[in-house]
Write a protein that holds these residues in place. Structure first.
Motif, PDB file in Angstrom:
ATOM      1  N   LEU A 134      59.018 -15.707  -7.345  1.00  0.00           N
ATOM      2  CA  LEU A 134      59.342 -14.315  -6.998  1.00  0.00           C
ATOM      3  C   LEU A 134      58.213 -13.396  -7.452  1.00  0.00           C
ATOM      4  O   LEU A 134      57.815 -13.440  -8.620  1.00  0.00           O
ATOM      5  CB  LEU A 134      60.637 -13.876  -7.691  1.00  0.00           C
ATOM      6  CG  LEU A 134      61.874 -14.738  -7.493  1.00  0.00           C
ATOM      7  CD1 LEU A 134      63.059 -14.111  -8.223  1.00  0.00           C
ATOM      8  CD2 LEU A 134      62.197 -14.899  -6.022  1.00  0.00           C
ATOM      9  N   LEU A 135      57.751 -12.583  -6.559  1.00  0.00           N
ATOM     10  CA  LEU A 135      56.769 -11.575  -6.975  1.00  0.00           C
ATOM     11  C   LEU A 135      57.541 -10.383  -7.543  1.00  0.00           C
ATOM     12  O   LEU A 135      58.363  -9.779  -6.861  1.00  0.00           O
ATOM     13  CB  LEU A 135      55.911 -11.131  -5.791  1.00  0.00           C
ATOM     14  CG  LEU A 135      54.803 -10.143  -6.170  1.00  0.00           C
ATOM     15  CD1 LEU A 135      53.776 -10.815  -7.077  1.00  0.00           C
ATOM     16  CD2 LEU A 135      54.116  -9.584  -4.931  1.00  0.00           C
ATOM     17  N   ALA A 136      57.256 -10.075  -8.804  1.00  0.00           N
ATOM     18  CA  ALA A 136      58.008  -9.032  -9.503  1.00  0.00           C
ATOM     19  C   ALA A 136      57.035  -8.002 -10.060  1.00  0.00           C
ATOM     20  O   ALA A 136      56.553  -8.129 -11.181  1.00  0.00           O
ATOM     21  CB  ALA A 136      58.838  -9.654 -10.621  1.00  0.00           C
ATOM     22  N   PRO A 137      56.722  -6.984  -9.272  1.00  0.00           N
ATOM     23  CA  PRO A 137      55.771  -5.984  -9.745  1.00  0.00           C
ATOM     24  C   PRO A 137      56.195  -5.367 -11.078  1.00  0.00           C
ATOM     25  O   PRO A 137      57.382  -5.208 -11.354  1.00  0.00           O
ATOM     26  CB  PRO A 137      55.771  -4.940  -8.624  1.00  0.00           C
ATOM     27  CG  PRO A 137      56.141  -5.711  -7.405  1.00  0.00           C
ATOM     28  CD  PRO A 137      57.147  -6.734  -7.887  1.00  0.00           C
ATOM     29  N   CYS A 138      55.175  -5.022 -11.863  1.00  0.00           N
ATOM     30  CA  CYS A 138      55.391  -4.564 -13.234  1.00  0.00           C
ATOM     31  C   CYS A 138      54.670  -3.229 -13.400  1.00  0.00           C
ATOM     32  O   CYS A 138      53.446  -3.195 -13.487  1.00  0.00           O
ATOM     33  CB  CYS A 138      54.804  -5.615 -14.173  1.00  0.00           C
ATOM     34  SG  CYS A 138      54.626  -5.070 -15.877  1.00  0.00           S
ATOM     35  N   PRO A 139      55.414  -2.122 -13.410  1.00  0.00           N
ATOM     36  CA  PRO A 139      54.731  -0.816 -13.465  1.00  0.00           C
ATOM     37  C   PRO A 139      53.779  -0.660 -14.651  1.00  0.00           C
ATOM     38  O   PRO A 139      52.631  -0.241 -14.452  1.00  0.00           O
ATOM     39  CB  PRO A 139      55.883   0.187 -13.486  1.00  0.00           C
ATOM     40  CG  PRO A 139      57.023  -0.522 -12.813  1.00  0.00           C
ATOM     41  CD  PRO A 139      56.864  -1.975 -13.184  1.00  0.00           C
TER      42      PRO A 139
END
Lengths: 388, 297, 609
Positions: free
Chosen positions: B208-213
């Motif tokens: 899963l690609l889980a962007p991280c601010p």
């Protein structure tokens, strides 16, 4: 039923009789026979366990952690480097209070490569929160394996059974194998109230702040404090059912002794021979065998050794920069005896990397201690039979 | 094409609690929330060290309404293997055992255990939520960090110099029954894959690609948009692989230029046009290779 | 782990292992945020773009939910005649539709037509109260009808004065049957009549009654429209065979079928020109439309131009008539024409020479003029002649305002935002105003004046203050007034409504899938050009419903749950009424709900404000 089996298979029989539910293991000499035999047992139906054939000892312990946290009886076996690879997870099992049972066949650590026995692999794990039980013969190995599950599940502590490479692991001895029904009566199935359970979900092992971490550590210590008494009761129960008991320590012919050997593992059997021989010659010598190293049986040792003038500790291990580990721990245990009753404790480093510890070698140590007239303990252990 | 409204496909039951400790806009927490909805209550989670070790809450809390075992960094797959073995030993064939790990715990330190479990075809669902660096420890590069990215260990003039490890191909090479990539930006696709994974026996792997601010240096509210852009730009194609052989793209990636995706992220701020060109070339070549695998399966 | 659960008892103090006993809900993580999401319904651009002021977004949403009857009633709140506007309105709503930037605008007019047709024969909701005051409405075109309708629904006694024999104004007499069947119009006027509105037809105010007699009314609304066609101002304009466009349309709408001959030239580029051209085609003529600018500058609606082309009209652009000639020799050139002459097909007056051709000049486009269109310039020595039998002029119309007070004469009438003229109690609307002369604007102006009259009369009765907050009544800053807002009885539950229009950049288009716009079913041109039956059949019901589902539902929360689905903090919950609650104790203010909201119904606001 009596069978002549090697020490490794005594472990396997114990694991099977304990109706272990999950086994995860990785091969390493000289442990491999344990899990080979277990694989056979799973294969032919003697044991209804799930055998996870992991890719490393690290994963073996991790899988045992997962299984034990899910409430089942889990077992693994290893030696030396394998045990060292597990180190991080031994802490995990320890602080996680998971009643995993593991057999370690004591093997020296590399380099250079050495497959023969000494205790440095297990003693390096003494602070990981595992109970350690060292065995002297194959019967003790089998009995202790089953007792270990009872003890582990009683106090939520992982238990390590330790046996010497080759001297036990690969040595055949007649072993009385109890009937499954009798073992079932002694050891009912594990019934963990708190486990990974979708009908009662909890998270285990979450971040623990300074506000509570220390309390959990203290609860762990309290559990260890209860081990000697708990083991005494379990051992007594075992004795009632099977006519054998082993004790956290064993005193052998120590009555009126002026000098006592302190031993562990198979050196004990050789030492018994030496003691018997010397007693026949009228020498007042005896023997104390330490089976339980963690927790260290301080009180029983005090009772056993108070008033005995001289003690010789045979250490098949070395804590570099300090000395023999059993000797150091014993000195510490006896320290607050009144000086009049406090023995002088001499330490001997011997048998490392599988070097033979013969009756002559043990006799040498005994003589050295008996002949030493100094009243205070030497802080320097003597290396026995070392070439220049 | 008329879309089925999301609310009709998204299960309403929640297994994630409010008050968890994820940063605002966290892609990892949203990923967990959606995945668990598709898995349902008969699920046990093994959680090796990662951001989620914090998100799950400190003692005596848990942000999951499911059993959860915090485990050592490299043991996601092995602890999950043990849990599954234990459940089976007690006759529970129904419960799904999930290993939930970050990219560090999957691509790097946990790869051996994962490979072992995958090779044994352990009946577990391994989910890697990939935020492309060691975010919990404060943004250090991992082997999932993409080419050109700044991290605290690829600082200044020396951004990440190696392309991201192709974890899906590695898993596919184990011939596991199901491996797929997904992102919460495409919930329908994500749910379908989780459901398929749940219904499959053996090792299932979800990337899963889980962007991280905080780690990507992006606005909190861009998490979903970034994941969407990554898919559209073919940086993170959504695919599934059955038995290591059948490769299929599940959501069309039209091939938007990568520039706008990179431009939104502070971790790529230093990139010059030629760097972007090089990254684009790499994305294009990977996409071509993927097309070949899809065509060839 | 422990073999006994007792370790979780508080009496045991800290348990031996880290085991959870509570959820993370004890952490009020909402305290982290510095901005917070707010559900704030805004205004859809179609609503603002609708000159009638219909809640288009509102009825689209009801249709999406399958609440068809409520959708129909919602339209009728603002628009007395949706079956008519669904056919004849040039739908500026669709020009402002945000979906145009995505694929194609929603076919709003087709959906409205469906709702309008469903409403035929259905009464409008009656007035809630009965008011004592009486209002006179002069003119029964769309502005007058709308004003009468709304006033009746507000409880007033309304009398409509109509000079013609039947009400409807331009709808009845101007728009051809093939665009707006008379039966549809009659039915919608019937609904207005059923509200208790009195129609006094054949009553020309200023001739049959005078404005001075309005003493019998407490207020008057003037909406007499424009009837006087502008003249060409070129020689030959008064020859027989030169028709004023409105006269032609009126005659045909009255049931006449005038004989125009074979070749008809229509002059003009507006919608009236297109109506005339298509009417002439149906009367059997070959039609050429002259327009002095190019296709791009034509004011006529694109669809009308297309229809005229399909039906066979020819266009001569950049062409300006300079003289109408009646030279009989022109007719002799054409042998066919001579034969027709012989059979006396033409009603040719004995005295006047009949038109036979129009002399034209070529034009070219120069710089943009005041209207923004490029001004045409005559090309020297470019004159040419087009032979024809009939010329129809459609150059725009002017109003006849003689019946009004003198200060209102001359040019468009200026009114307030509520439709009031400089004369107290006298309101005006429709084509009398400086507004686009369309049915929609007329309907909108009628509604505006109804609100104005209601306000005026209530103020007079001491029931209302002088101030009206116009901004709150408008559908968007530039939209028309909403009767629903005036009456403050919105059946659509709105959340913190604000009067901002949602632009396409406020939407999250990735939440939508592409879908082709359904196009109206058109009868083939080879068929329509021969009869006056309706040419555009609209959309089948299921296609219209599909169009409603294509609607983005801009600006107003429709309960799609995207916000809830994308909330990483599980802080959004759905209420029983279909709206949402945000648990601000846990919302960290990430803004994903607002960013992912497909329709711009959530706004991030500064914490603590």
């Amino acid at each position: 039923m009596k069978k002549v089996i090697v020490g490794n298979h005594a472990v396997s029989w114990g694991v099977a009789l304990a109706r272990t539910e999950v086994i995860a293991a990785y091969p390493i000499t000289p442990q491999t026979q344990i899990v080979e035999e277990l694989a056979e047992m799973c294969d032919d139906g003697r044991l209804a366990a799930r055998f996870v054939k992991v890719e490393s000892e690290h994963s073996a312990m991790a899988a045992c952690i997962g299984a034990s946290a899910t409430g089942v009886r889990a077992f693994t076996a290893t030696s030396s480097q394998g045990l060292l690879l597990m180190h991080e997870l031994l802490h995990w099992a320890g602080l996680g209070r998971l009643p995993i049972v593991m057999a370690d066949v004591n093997r020296a650590v590399a380099p250079g490569w050495n497959i023969w026995t000494d205790q440095n692999d297990t003693l390096a794990q003494r602070d990981t929160g595992w109970v350690q039980l060292y065995c002297e013969n194959n019967q003790e190995v089998l009995d202790t394996t089953i007792q270990a599950f009872a003890l582990a599940e009683k106090l939520s502590l992982p238990v390590m059974i330790v046996l010497d490479a080759f001297f036990l692991s690969h040595t055949s001895e007649p072993v009385d194998i109890p009937s499954p029904a009798d073992v079932d009566a002694f050891l009912p199935p594990r019934n963990a109230a708190l486990k990974l359970d979708t009908s009662d979900p909890h998270a285990f092992g979450a971040l623990t702040t300074p506000a509570v971490y220390m309390e959990m550590r203290k609860r762990q210590q309290e559990a260890f404090d209860q081990v000697p008494e708990a083991y005494r009761l379990i051992d007594a129960d075992w004795d009632r059912r099977f006519g054998r008991s082993w004790g956290a320590i064993e005193s052998y012919r120590t009555e009126d002794a002026d000098t006592v050997l302190v031993t562990s593992g198979t050196i004990t059997s050789t030492s018994r021979y030496v003691i018997n021989e010397r007693r026949e010659r009228g020498e007042k010598v005896g023997l104390v065998k330490i089976k339980m190293f963690r927790p260290f049986p301080t009180e029983p040792l005090r009772r056993a050794l108070a008033g005995i003038p001289k003690v010789a500790v045979l250490d098949r291990n070395i804590s570099p920069g300090h000395g023999g580990i059993f000797a150091e721990e014993l000195r510490s245990a006896l320290y607050d005896l009144p000086s009049s009753r406090r023995p002088r404790v001499d330490g001997y480093i011997l048998g490392l990397g599988g070097r033979d510890v013969t009756p002559d070698v043990i006799g040498e140590c005994l003589d050295a201690t008996r002949g030493n007239q100094s009243s205070s303990s030497s802080r320097e252990d003597l290396w026995v039979g070392v070439k220049p | 094409m008329t879309q089925i409204p999301l609310k009709e496909i998204m299960p309403h039951e929640e297994f994630l609690e409010s008050g968890h400790l994820a940063c605002p806009g966290c892609g990892a927490s949203l990923s967990m929330r959606m995945v668990l909805k598709a898995l349902g209550e008969k699920t046990v989670v093994a959680l090796p060290a990662c951001c989620w070790s914090i998100i799950a809450g400190p003692y005596p809390q848990s942000s999951l309404k499911l059993p959860l075992y915090h485990s050592a960094f490299e043991t996601g797959a092995s602890v999950a293997s043990g849990i599954k073995a234990a459940l089976l030993a007690r006759g529970d064939t129904e419960t799904t055992v999930v290993a939930w790990a970050g990219d560090g715990g999957t691509f790097d330190i946990g790869l051996q255990a994962l490979s072992g479990a995958a090779e044994r075809n352990e009946d577990i669902l391994y989910v890697c939520y990939d935020n492309e660096a060691y975010m919990n420890t404060g943004i250090q590069r991992s082997s999932a960090t993409p080419l050109g990215a700044w991290t605290t260990t690829t600082p200044g003039a020396h951004p990440e110099a190696r392309p991201k490890k192709d974890i899906l191909a590695i898993l596919a090479a184990h011939r596991i029954p199901y491996a797929a990539s997904a992102t919460p930006a495409y919930p329908e696709d994500l749910l379908a894959k989780v459901r398929k994974a749940k219904a499959t026996k053996g090792t299932r792997f979800l990337h899963l690609l889980a962007p991280c601010p905080p780690g990507w240096k992006t606005a909190d509210d861009e998490t979903i948009e970034l994941a969407r852009m990554a898919v559209r730009a073919r940086i993170f194609p959504l695919l599934e692989i059955e038995n290591g052989e059948t490769w299929r793209i599940t959501v069309d990636s039209p091939g938007d230029p990568i520039g706008p995706y990179l431009a939104k992220q502070g971790r790529f701020r230093h990139l010059k046009n030629e760097d972007i060109g090089a990254i684009q070339a790499q994305v294009d070549s990977r996409w071509k290779a993927l097309q070949r695998r899809v065509a060839g399966s | 782990m422990a073999e006994s659960k007792a370790i979780l008892d508080i009496a045991h103090g800290v348990p031996p292992v880290s085991v959870s006993q509570t959820s993370t809900r004890v952490n009020k993580t909402g305290s982290w945020k510095y901005i917070r999401p707010l559900y704030r319904d805004r205004v859809a651009p179609c609503n603002q773009g609708c000159p009638v002021g219909i809640d288009i977004e509102g009825y689209m949403n009801l249709l999406r939910e399958g609440r068809v009857d409520e959708a129909r009633d919602l339209v009728l709140r603002e628009n007395p005649m949706p079956a008519t506007t669904g056919r004849v309105c040039y739908h500026p709503c669709e020009s402002s539709c945000n979906r145009a930037s995505f694929d194609q605008p929603v076919a709003i007019h087709s959906v409205e037509r469906m709702l309008g047709d469903m409403a035929l024969g259905k009464p409008a909701a009656p007035a809630l109260e009965k008011r004592a005051e009486s209002v006179g409405v002069i003119g029964s075109g769309p502005a007058g009808l709308a004003c009468a309708y709304h006033l009746a629904r507000l409880g007033y006694s309304v009398t409509v004065y109509e000079a013609e024999s039947e009400p409807g104004g331009v709808l009845r007499w101007g728009i051809p049957e093939y665009r707006l069947p008379k039966a549809i119009l009659a039915s919608e006027i019937g609904r207005i009549r059923d509200l208790g509105v009195t129609f006094r037809t054949n009553t020309h105010v200023g001739r049959d009654v005078t404005l001075a007699e309005r003493g019998m009314h407490d207020a008057v609304f003037a909406a007499t429209g424009v009837h006087q066609s502008r003249e060409l101002g070129i020689p030959g304009e008064s020859l027989t065979g030169v028709w004023r466009g409105l006269d032609l349309l009126r005659a045909v709408n009255a049931g006449e079928r005038p004989q125009l001959g074979k070749r008809v030239v229509v002059i003009g580029g507006g919608n009236t020109a297109m109506d005339c051209a298509r009417t002439a085609l149906r009367l059997g003529a070959e039609v050429t439309v002259l327009y002095r600018r190019s296709r791009n500058e034509m004011p006529a609606n694109h669809e009308e131009v297309e229809a005229a082309l399909h039906e066979g009209a020819r266009f001569s652009f950049l062409t300006m008539p300079v003289e109408v000639t009646g030279d009989p020799r022109e007719a002799d050139i054409d042998p066919l024409r001579a034969i027709e002459d012989t059979f006396g097909q033409f009603d040719r007056s004995s005295e006047d020479p009949r038109v036979s051709a129009v002399l034209c000049a070529r034009m070219e486009l120069g710089e943009p003029d005041a209207s923004g269109r490029r001004a045409p310039r005559r090309v020297e020595h470019s004159e040419f002649r087009i032979a024809c039998d009939t010329i129809v002029t459609a150059l725009g119309e002017e109003a006849d305002t003689d019946y009004l007070p003198a200060e209102l004469h001359g040019g468009a009438i200026r009114v307030t935002a509520l439709g009031e003229t400089s004369r107290t109690a006298l309101f005006a609307g429709g084509d009398l105003l400086e507004e686009p002369h369309t049915v929609a604007f007329a309907l909108g102006s009628g509604k505006r004046a109804a609100i104005g009259i209601d306000h005026y009369l209530r103020m007079k009765a001491g029931e209302a203050g002088a101030d009206v907050e116009l901004g709150e009544l408008k559908l968007g800053p530039d939209g028309n007034l909403s009767m629903t807002r005036w009456r403050a009885d919105d059946p659509v539950a709105r959340v913190n409504p604000v009067n901002e229009v949602v632009r396409v950049t406020d939407l999250n288009l990735s939440q939508f899938g592409h879908a082709r716009r359904a196009e109206d079913v058109l009868r083939p041109a080879w068929e329509t050009r021969h009869d006056f039956l309706e040419a555009n059949l609209g959309l089948p019901r299921e296609d219209a419903m599909a169009e409603a589902r294509r609607c983005f539902n801009c600006a107003v929360c429709n309960g799609c749950e995207v916000c809830l689905i994308f909330c990483p903090d599980v802080s959004i919950s759905r209420r029983d009424d279909g709206k949402f609650d945000i648990a601000y104790d846990y919302c960290k203010g990430c803004g994903l709900c607002a960013a992912e909201c497909p329709r711009g119904a959530i706004t991030m606001t500064r914490e603590g404000l």
